[in-house]
Design an enzyme around this catalytic site. Structure first.
Site, short mmCIF file in Angstrom:
data_model
loop_
_atom_site.label_atom_id
_atom_site.label_comp_id
_atom_site.label_asym_id
_atom_site.label_seq_id
_atom_site.Cartn_x
_atom_site.Cartn_y
_atom_site.Cartn_z
N GLN A 228 10.11 -5.49 11.87
CA GLN A 228 8.88 -6.03 11.29
C GLN A 228 7.70 -5.21 11.81
O GLN A 228 7.59 -4.95 13.02
CB GLN A 228 8.73 -7.50 11.69
CG GLN A 228 7.51 -8.17 11.07
CD GLN A 228 7.45 -9.66 11.38
OE1 GLN A 228 8.33 -10.21 12.05
NE2 GLN A 228 6.40 -10.30 10.91
N ILE B 207 0.83 -1.21 0.00
CA ILE B 207 0.00 0.00 0.00
C ILE B 207 0.87 1.27 0.00
O ILE B 207 0.41 2.33 -0.45
CB ILE B 207 -0.97 -0.03 1.21
CG1 ILE B 207 -2.19 0.83 0.96
CG2 ILE B 207 -0.27 0.33 2.50
CD1 ILE B 207 -3.33 0.58 1.94
N ASN C 243 11.53 -8.99 6.83
CA ASN C 243 11.81 -8.37 8.11
C ASN C 243 11.27 -9.27 9.22
O ASN C 243 10.12 -9.70 9.15
CB ASN C 243 11.16 -6.99 8.19
CG ASN C 243 11.75 -6.02 7.18
OD1 ASN C 243 12.96 -6.00 6.97
ND2 ASN C 243 10.92 -5.22 6.55
N HIS D 152 5.67 -12.26 5.65
CA HIS D 152 5.57 -11.80 4.27
C HIS D 152 6.95 -11.59 3.69
O HIS D 152 7.87 -11.20 4.39
CB HIS D 152 4.74 -10.50 4.17
CG HIS D 152 5.19 -9.42 5.11
ND1 HIS D 152 4.86 -9.42 6.46
CD2 HIS D 152 5.95 -8.31 4.92
CE1 HIS D 152 5.39 -8.35 7.04
NE2 HIS D 152 6.07 -7.67 6.13
N HIS E 259 8.89 -9.35 0.94
CA HIS E 259 8.83 -8.17 0.06
C HIS E 259 9.57 -8.49 -1.24
O HIS E 259 10.69 -9.00 -1.20
CB HIS E 259 9.55 -6.97 0.69
CG HIS E 259 8.92 -6.43 1.93
ND1 HIS E 259 8.17 -5.26 1.95
CD2 HIS E 259 8.96 -6.87 3.22
CE1 HIS E 259 7.79 -5.01 3.19
NE2 HIS E 259 8.25 -5.96 3.97
P1 AMP Z 1 7.17 -5.04 7.42
O1 AMP Z 1 7.84 -3.81 7.95
O2 AMP Z 1 8.14 -5.97 6.75
O3 AMP Z 1 6.30 -5.71 8.44
O4 AMP Z 1 6.27 -4.53 6.22
C1 AMP Z 1 4.89 -4.36 6.31
C2 AMP Z 1 4.45 -3.78 4.98
O5 AMP Z 1 3.06 -3.94 4.88
C3 AMP Z 1 4.77 -2.30 4.79
O6 AMP Z 1 5.59 -2.13 3.64
C4 AMP Z 1 3.38 -1.67 4.61
O7 AMP Z 1 3.37 -0.62 3.68
C5 AMP Z 1 2.56 -2.87 4.13
N1 AMP Z 1 1.13 -2.77 4.41
C6 AMP Z 1 0.53 -2.49 5.59
N2 AMP Z 1 -0.81 -2.51 5.45
C7 AMP Z 1 -1.07 -2.85 4.16
C8 AMP Z 1 -2.26 -3.05 3.41
N3 AMP Z 1 -3.48 -2.90 3.95
N4 AMP Z 1 -2.13 -3.38 2.10
C9 AMP Z 1 -0.93 -3.52 1.54
N5 AMP Z 1 0.24 -3.36 2.20
C10 AMP Z 1 0.17 -3.04 3.49
#
Ligand code: AMP
Ligand code: ZN
Length: 115
Positions: free
Chosen positions: A93, A31, A86, A99, A101
Site C-alpha cells: 500500500q 494519476i 492493497n 481505496h 482500485h
Molecule cells: P496503493 O499502492 O494501492 O496505495 O495505490 C495508490 C494509488 O494512488 C497509485 O496507483 C497512485 O498512482 C495513486 N495516486 C497517488 N496520488 C494520486 C493523486 N494525486 N491523484 C490520483 N491518484 C493518485
C-alpha cells in the site's frame, strides 16, 4: 487528516478527475493509470486501510462495492474488470487512505500474480 493526499482530494484542495461523488464516497481517476480504465474509490472519511476498518465501516464499504460495477461499465469495462485493495506493507500500500482500485479496459488483464 490534514496532510493525507486523498483527504485533500476529498476536500477539493488537490485537483482530481472525478468519476463519482456523494456525501460519503468519492471516485476519481488514478494519476498514473495502469490500465485504460483505472479508478480509485474512497470513503471521504479517513480510514488508513482495510486493516483499520470496523463493523461501523460496513455500510460505506458495502455501498462502495455496489458502486464498482456501475463505475466500471461507465468507464469502458464492458466485459469485466478487476478490483484491488492493497493493504499494509505486505500489500505494498502506498497511500494510507483506504481505496479500492478498479482496473480494466477493453482487453483482458494480465494474470493477477506471477506464479
Ligand atoms: P496503493 O499502492 O494501492 O496505495 O495505490 C495508490 C494509488 O494512488 C497509485 O496507483 C497512485 O498512482 C495513486 N495516486 C497517488 N496520488 C494520486 C493523486 N494525486 N491523484 C490520483 N491518484 C493518485
Ligand atoms: Zn485520508
Amino acid at each position: 487528516m490534514d496532510d493525507c493526499i486523498f483527504c485533500r482530494i476529498a476536500r477539493g484542495e488537490i485537483p482530481a478527475r472525478k468519476a463519482y461523488e456523494d456525501e460519503e464516497i468519492l471516485a476519481f481517476h488514478d494519476i498514473r493509470p495502469l490500465t485504460p480504465a483505472h479508478i480509485l474509490v474512497i470513503p471521504k472519511r479517513h480510514v488508513p486501510s482495510l486493516a483499520e476498518c470496523t463493523v461501523e465501516d460496513a455500510g460505506v464499504l458495502g455501498r462502495m462495492m455496489v458502486l464498482l460495477p456501475k463505475l466500471a461499465r461507465e468507464n469502458g469495462c464492458d466485459q469485466g474488470f478487476r478490483t484491488i485493495i492493497n493493504t499494509g506493507p505486505v500489500g505494498l500500500q502506498e497511500v494510507y487512505h483506504l481505496h479500492i482500485h478498479i482496473l480494466g479496459g477493453p482487453d483482458p488483464l494480465p494474470p493477477m500474480l506471477k506464479r
